[in-house]
Design an enzyme around this catalytic site. Sequence first.
Site, PDB file in Angstrom:
ATOM      1  N   HIS A 444      -8.592  20.981 -42.908  1.00 25.67           N
ATOM      2  CA  HIS A 444      -9.662  19.988 -42.971  1.00 25.67           C
ATOM      3  C   HIS A 444      -9.130  18.553 -42.863  1.00 25.67           C
ATOM      4  CE1 HIS A 444     -12.078  23.088 -45.576  1.00 25.67           C
ATOM      5  NE2 HIS A 444     -12.122  23.376 -44.281  1.00 25.67           N
ATOM      6  N   PRO A 445      -8.335  18.207 -41.857  1.00 31.38           N
ATOM      7  CA  PRO A 445      -7.866  16.826 -41.767  1.00 31.38           C
ATOM      8  C   PRO A 445      -9.012  15.858 -41.487  1.00 31.38           C
ATOM      9  CG  PRO A 445      -7.346  18.013 -39.744  1.00 31.38           C
ATOM     10  CD  PRO A 445      -7.887  19.033 -40.716  1.00 31.38           C
TER      11      PRO A 445
END
Length: 519
Positions: A444-445
Site C-alpha cells: 500500500h505505498p
Amino acid sequence: MTEYDYIVIGAGSAGCVLANRLTEDGKTTVLLLEAGNPANLPEHQAPLDWIKLWGTEVDWAYFTEEEPYINNRKIYCPRGKALGGTSSINAMIYIRGSRHDYDHWQELGNPGWSYQDVLPYFNKSENQQHGASEFHGVDGLLSVTDPIAPAVTSQQFVEAAVALGYGRNPDFNGAQQEGAGLYQLTIKDGKRHSTAAAFLVPILDRPNLTVTTGASVTRLLFEGTRTVGVEYIYQGTIYQSFVKQEVILSAGAIDSPKLLMLSGIGNAEHLQALNIPVVVDLPGVGQNLQDHLQVAVAYQATQDLQPALSSNIAEAGLFLHTEGCLDVAPDLQFFSGPVLWAHPAYARQGPGFAATACLTNPQSRGSFTLRSASPKDPPIIRMNYLQSESDLQKLLAGIKIIRQIFHSSVFDQFRGEEAAPGTDKKSDEALQAYIRETCDTVYHPVGTCKMGTDSNSVVDPELRVYGVEGLRVVDASIMPTITTGNTNAPTIMIGEKAADLIQAARRTSQQELELAKLS
C-alpha cells in the site's frame, strides 16, 4: 497533431474512474494511456489466484533498496501493470479507512477532504450487496460483496476475537471501524471486479474516449510552466499528444513522482545531478512515502482447510486500538485466512491457517528518487520500515493478540504446531528479532505527491501541481497520511472527487470566458 481535452496517464484505480466520469459529457475528449495491456489472464478472474499474478507481465515488480531497520532486506513491491492497475492484481479487500483519516487530512490544510466531504464519493462508486444506507450506495459501478464461502477458520477467527472482547463488526465501512468481521470484496459473480471491469470496459465504445495500452509515457511537455501534452513510446515509436485543458497523472505512488521528476518537477539538486532540466523546484516530490507493514503468525492445521476458488485468502479481519478504544483511528488491522502464510524460513508443507498484524498508521517515512534520467531504469525506493520504535512495538503487540486469538478453544480442533514465529520465541526480544527478520509490506505505498499547503506539499487541495498550470495528480500518492486499512477504495474515492473538481474548474473557466466576451 493529436489533441484532447484531457490526457490521463495510468488506467489504474483512479485513472479508470476519471476516464469514465470525464467522458460522461459527450463533448469532452479523453486520451487514457496505460503502460500495461488488458487484464485478460485467467488468474485475473479467479479471486484465489491473485498471488499468481505477481512477477508476471502484469506486474511492475519493484523492489526497495536494502532496508536498514529490517536486517537490510530488499522488499518486493508488486504494482499492477494492466488496465485496472493494482486493482487487477490485489486481494480485492474493500476498506475505506477511518473517518478520522479524512478529518485529519482536512486539519492538515485540505478543505473539502473531511469524512463528511468524501463519504458521498465512496457511496457514488459503490453497488453494495447489503443495500443502500447512510454509509453505502447501490447505484455505483463497483460491486462490493460478502465472501461467498469463507473458511471455517476465518469464521472462527471472528468468533474468538469477539469472545476476547474486541467486538463484532459486520461492516468495517459503516458507523465504526473497530471490531472483528469478514472482509467485503470487490468481486462480482464470483470474479474479480477491478476498476477496469467496473468503470472502463463498459464505456470503451464512447467515441470521445481513446484508450491506448502498451503506451509508456516518458515525459510531460511544457510551454514555460504550462503543461501542454505528453510524450510516450508505443510499439517502439515515440509519439506526442497534446491537451486543451489538463494532463492528469494517475500512475500511482511510485510512477507518478517518477514521471514528475523525469519531466523536471522535483528537488532541483537531485534533478540537476542527473542533468534533468528543472521546470519547478518542488522538493516534496517523492518524499512522505508511507506503507502498511505486517507480520505473520502461522499454525499447521490438523485437517484440510483448502480455500474456495472464490476466496481472496485474507478473509477475516479485525481493527483495534492497542491502547484502548480512543477517539482516534485504529492502529492495528488483522488479516486471517486458511493458508499457512509465513516467511520462507518458516514455511511448512500441508494445511494451515494464519493471521497477520498490520500497522495501519506507521510513523516511519520513506522516500523515492530516480536512479538515472532514463525512464527505463527502476527507481530508488527507500521505505525505512521500522525506523520508528513505536511501529515495532505495535507489531509486537499484534503478534501477542494473534496468539491469544488462535489459542482460543474454538481453534482446538484445528490447531497444530505453531510454524511462525514458533513456540521457542516467547520473549519480547526474540519476537522483535522475528519481526525484523520476517515483516513484509501489505502493498500500500502512498504519499509521494502529498496534498497540502506546506513546503513539502506537491499538490494543492484541488490536486493541482504547484508551480505549473494544467497538471494534476490523482492517485494514492496525494494522500498526506496513509488511510487505516487497504488503500484501493480510498484511491477510487480520490478519482471520483477529482473528476468533480476537474469538471467544476472547467465550468468556471468557461463562465469566465463568457463574461470576458460580454465585457
